[in-house]
Design an enzyme around this catalytic site. Structure first.
Site, mmCIF file in Angstrom:
data_model
loop_
_atom_site.group_PDB
_atom_site.id
_atom_site.type_symbol
_atom_site.label_atom_id
_atom_site.label_comp_id
_atom_site.label_asym_id
_atom_site.label_seq_id
_atom_site.Cartn_x
_atom_site.Cartn_y
_atom_site.Cartn_z
ATOM 1 N N TYR A 1 22.830 21.484 43.535
ATOM 2 C CA TYR A 1 22.625 22.459 42.412
ATOM 3 C C TYR A 1 23.494 22.258 41.158
ATOM 4 C CZ TYR A 1 22.025 27.269 40.165
ATOM 5 O OH TYR A 1 22.006 28.163 39.282
ATOM 6 N N SER B 1 24.488 27.348 34.167
ATOM 7 C CA SER B 1 25.320 28.145 35.402
ATOM 8 C C SER B 1 26.903 28.146 35.076
ATOM 9 C CB SER B 1 24.815 27.728 36.439
ATOM 10 O OG SER B 1 25.412 27.782 37.524
#
Ligand code: NAP
Ligand code: GCO
Length: 253
Positions: A159, A146
């Site tokens: 996250y 990500s």
């Protein structure tokens, strides 16, 4: 160079969390490049629908319903795939979740859920598959990272920690398994409109911030991730390992 090096004919690709979103798009792209597709998710109806959609498009698809946070179930599922479908040549560790809360209020059990799904699972699934790839002395693994593997923003710290872990796990796997002929790389998507981001897409102010914060000035389209996946899975990337390829409209720059 021949474009044949990008073809995946005769290979089998397992993409975790491929019953929706990014995983579904990547698996379809790998199948369109010639691979036999294995659809994974926890919901058997979603997995069956995704596999049926691939077959309707004339692509070869199998179903593997298992929870990637369950190491034992993962091992059992991988053994069944290797026995009943054939060798897994390509593994994409894509399954992941997002939970948004200020860190000081973040519940411990939710922290565990995010880390288990986004990070632990990459170890569980990769170890189960790599045991077979090692005997064959070849394989390609792609971990979905990500922009949060490099950057942070408020309310998504667990996250972010998980995706930073996936980046370094990718590099570590590349180091340990290179001698076995296994290449391990990452793809770092920017912002894409999937179920995981539904709340952000619905927030005009946030969406405007994304467009301003992204040099290409927009959210990504799911099919814009396929080229990176096919490249890293194919012989066109035969000397590429330990690399994180950001498909982020320039955001991390
Ligand atoms: P999504 O639309 O919510 O899809 C997630 C997929 O993973 C679904 O198929 C879901 O199916 C499956 N899944 C969730 N937990 C699972 C588990 N424990 N075991 C097996 N499958 C599981 O999410 P997405 O946006 O496509 O995200 C996919 C990956 O890309 C994630 O790793 C995410 O962190 C990453 N990513 C997303 C973006 C973005 O902008 N969307 C950007 C960068 C990175 P079931 O719930 O039925 O199991
Ligand atoms: C968020 C988003 C991001 C994206 C993606 C960006 O809340 O900021 O969910 O985490 O999904 O990971 O690369």
């Amino acid at each position: 160079m021949s474009l044949a090096r990008f073809k995946l004919d005769g290979r089998t690709a397992l993409v975790t969390g491929s019953s929706a979103g990014i995983g579904q798009a990547i698996l379809r792209g790998l199948a369109e490049a010639g691979a036999t597709a294995i659809v994974n998710g926890r919901d058997k109806d979603k997995v069956a629908k995704a596999a049926a959609d691939l077959r309707v498009a004339g692509l070869k698809a199998h179903e593997a319903v298992f929870d990637v946070t369950d190491a034992a179930a993962t091992r059992t599922a991988v053994e069944r795939i290797e026995r009943e479908v054939g060798p897994i040549d390509i593994l994409v560790n894509n399954a992941g979740i997002q939970r948004r809360t200020p860190l000081e209020d973040f519940p411990e059990e939710t922290w565990r859920e995010v880390i288990a799904t986004n990070l632990d699972s990459v170890f569980y699934v990769s170890k189960a598959v790599a045991r077979h790839m090692i005997t064959r002395k070849r394989g390609a693994i792609i971990n979905i990272c990500s922009v949060m593997s490099e950057l942070a923003r408020p309310t998504v710290v667990p996250y972010t920690a998980s995706k930073g872990g996936v980046k370094m796990l990718t590099k570590g796997m590349a180091i340990d398994w290179g001698r076995h002929g296994i290449r391990v790389n990452g793809i770092g998507p920017g912002y894409f409109k999937t179920e995981l981001n539904a709340a952000l897409v619905a927030d005009a102010k946030f969406s405007g911030w994304i467009e301003g914060r992204t040099p290409l000035g927009r959210w990504g389209n799911l099919d814009e991730l396929v080229g990176a996946a096919v490249f890293l899975a194919s012989d066109a990337a035969s000397f590429v390992t330990g690399h994180i390829l950001y498909v982020d409209g320039g955001m991390t720059s």
